[in-house]
Design a protein around this motif. Structure first.
Motif: not given
Length: 92
Positions: A55-82
């Protein structure tokens, strides 16, 4: 696994009646095994795996994936708007 570790502990405990230093060795072995079990996640499931560790492994993978998606979705959103603004300026 438990039986394989129990045998040396019993042997060291028995040798402790000849020299108490063997009791210390048995205690260190037991401490090391229990510490290793806790570091790997603690509880055991019926199939011999560690539920808490999995379960801890699952949590770490899930948290890492969520951080990745948050980080890059913001960057992509700004690029798309630009890019949308640039396209709109070119057309209009």
């Amino acid at each position: 696994m438990f039986v394989l570790l129990l045998i040396p502990v019993l042997i060291l405990f028995g040798l402790g009646f000849l020299n108490p230093l063997w009791w210390v060795a048995a205690a260190v072995l037991v401490y090391g095994v229990t510490r290793l079990g806790r570091d790997r996640g603690g509880g055991r499931s019926g199939d011999g795996g560690s539920d808490l560790g999995n379960y801890r492994d699952y949590q770490e993978r899930r948290d890492r994936r969520e951080r990745w998606e948050r980080r890059y979705s913001r960057q992509h959103r700004a690029r798309w708007r630009r890019e949308d603004r640039q396209d709109h300026e070119r057309r209009g």
